[in-house]
Write a protein that holds these residues in place. Sequence first.
Motif, PDB file in Angstrom:
ATOM      1  N   PRO A 115      16.836   0.795   0.253  1.00  0.00           N
ATOM      2  CA  PRO A 115      17.592   1.426   1.337  1.00  0.00           C
ATOM      3  C   PRO A 115      17.033   2.763   1.819  1.00  0.00           C
ATOM      4  O   PRO A 115      17.168   3.104   2.991  1.00  0.00           O
ATOM      5  CB  PRO A 115      18.989   1.612   0.743  1.00  0.00           C
ATOM      6  CG  PRO A 115      19.083   0.624  -0.356  1.00  0.00           C
ATOM      7  CD  PRO A 115      17.686   0.446  -0.888  1.00  0.00           C
ATOM      8  N   TYR A 140      17.896   2.157   6.630  1.00  0.00           N
ATOM      9  CA  TYR A 140      19.087   2.214   5.774  1.00  0.00           C
ATOM     10  C   TYR A 140      20.188   1.315   6.337  1.00  0.00           C
ATOM     11  O   TYR A 140      20.816   0.542   5.600  1.00  0.00           O
ATOM     12  CB  TYR A 140      19.581   3.657   5.638  1.00  0.00           C
ATOM     13  CG  TYR A 140      20.773   3.792   4.740  1.00  0.00           C
ATOM     14  CD1 TYR A 140      20.615   3.866   3.358  1.00  0.00           C
ATOM     15  CD2 TYR A 140      22.068   3.814   5.258  1.00  0.00           C
ATOM     16  CE1 TYR A 140      21.710   3.963   2.512  1.00  0.00           C
ATOM     17  CE2 TYR A 140      23.168   3.902   4.430  1.00  0.00           C
ATOM     18  CZ  TYR A 140      22.989   3.977   3.055  1.00  0.00           C
ATOM     19  OH  TYR A 140      24.073   4.059   2.232  1.00  0.00           O
ATOM     20  N   SER A 182      19.132  -2.373   5.813  1.00  0.00           N
ATOM     21  CA  SER A 182      19.102  -2.851   4.424  1.00  0.00           C
ATOM     22  C   SER A 182      20.464  -2.816   3.737  1.00  0.00           C
ATOM     23  O   SER A 182      20.671  -3.538   2.760  1.00  0.00           O
ATOM     24  CB  SER A 182      18.075  -2.062   3.614  1.00  0.00           C
ATOM     25  OG  SER A 182      18.453  -0.718   3.533  1.00  0.00           O
ATOM     26  N   THR A 183      21.378  -1.985   4.242  1.00  0.00           N
ATOM     27  CA  THR A 183      22.704  -1.897   3.605  1.00  0.00           C
ATOM     28  C   THR A 183      23.812  -2.459   4.480  1.00  0.00           C
ATOM     29  O   THR A 183      24.970  -2.483   4.059  1.00  0.00           O
ATOM     30  CB  THR A 183      23.046  -0.434   3.271  1.00  0.00           C
ATOM     31  OG1 THR A 183      23.133   0.320   4.489  1.00  0.00           O
ATOM     32  CG2 THR A 183      22.035   0.176   2.312  1.00  0.00           C
ATOM     33  N   THR A 197      25.142  -1.079   7.020  1.00  0.00           N
ATOM     34  CA  THR A 197      26.052   0.036   7.301  1.00  0.00           C
ATOM     35  C   THR A 197      25.927   0.397   8.774  1.00  0.00           C
ATOM     36  O   THR A 197      24.830   0.376   9.328  1.00  0.00           O
ATOM     37  CB  THR A 197      25.688   1.254   6.416  1.00  0.00           C
ATOM     38  OG1 THR A 197      25.681   0.844   5.054  1.00  0.00           O
ATOM     39  CG2 THR A 197      26.667   2.395   6.598  1.00  0.00           C
ATOM     40  N   SER A 228      26.204   5.851   8.306  1.00  0.00           N
ATOM     41  CA  SER A 228      24.831   6.107   7.845  1.00  0.00           C
ATOM     42  C   SER A 228      24.431   7.553   8.117  1.00  0.00           C
ATOM     43  O   SER A 228      23.793   8.196   7.273  1.00  0.00           O
ATOM     44  CB  SER A 228      23.847   5.157   8.540  1.00  0.00           C
ATOM     45  OG  SER A 228      24.115   3.830   8.179  1.00  0.00           O
TER      46      SER A 228
END
Length: 179
Positions: free
Chosen positions: A86, A137, A140-141, A143, A148
């Motif tokens: 992430p 990020y 990959s998450t 969010t 974020s």
Amino acid sequence: MSSVQLKKQILCALFATLTSIFSQILLPLPFTPVPINLATLAIFLSAGLLEVKYSVLSQILYLILGFIGLPVFAQFTSGPSILLGPTGGYLIGYVLIALICSFLIQQRKKQTAVALPLPVIFMIGIFFCYTAGTLWYMYSTHTQLLPSLFLCVFPFLPGDILKIITATILVKKLDRISI
């Protein structure tokens, strides 16, 4: 190989090492996987003192060292899982800082374009690092943007301001002695 070329290669390795060391000077935050560290200060210095090619190579070398397993990333971590995890986008963003800042600084020295002040150049570089890192990020998450930013950008802005001020002072002083 000329002594000038050797000096440039040594400085490239030195700034990769400095980024590795400064990555360990950190303050973990309990609410985010991204620690506050001094790595970007080392990158600003490399961008301000090295040619574009060597500044970028110093950060690529740093990433390669971490990728192959040397514990150079924050908290003495390493490996592909960190680079592809992430927070890996912020590490890739280090190359962007080096590329953009060193290019703009070289243009500033040549005075071929409007000369941006060093702090503005460093802010542009960190903006691209944050953009790459936050996009990765989020991907990959899974969010959203605002959470974020609250996890991975906003808490770091005061420290980045201090690093930009410090880098500006150091680059101006060290550039005079012609590293």
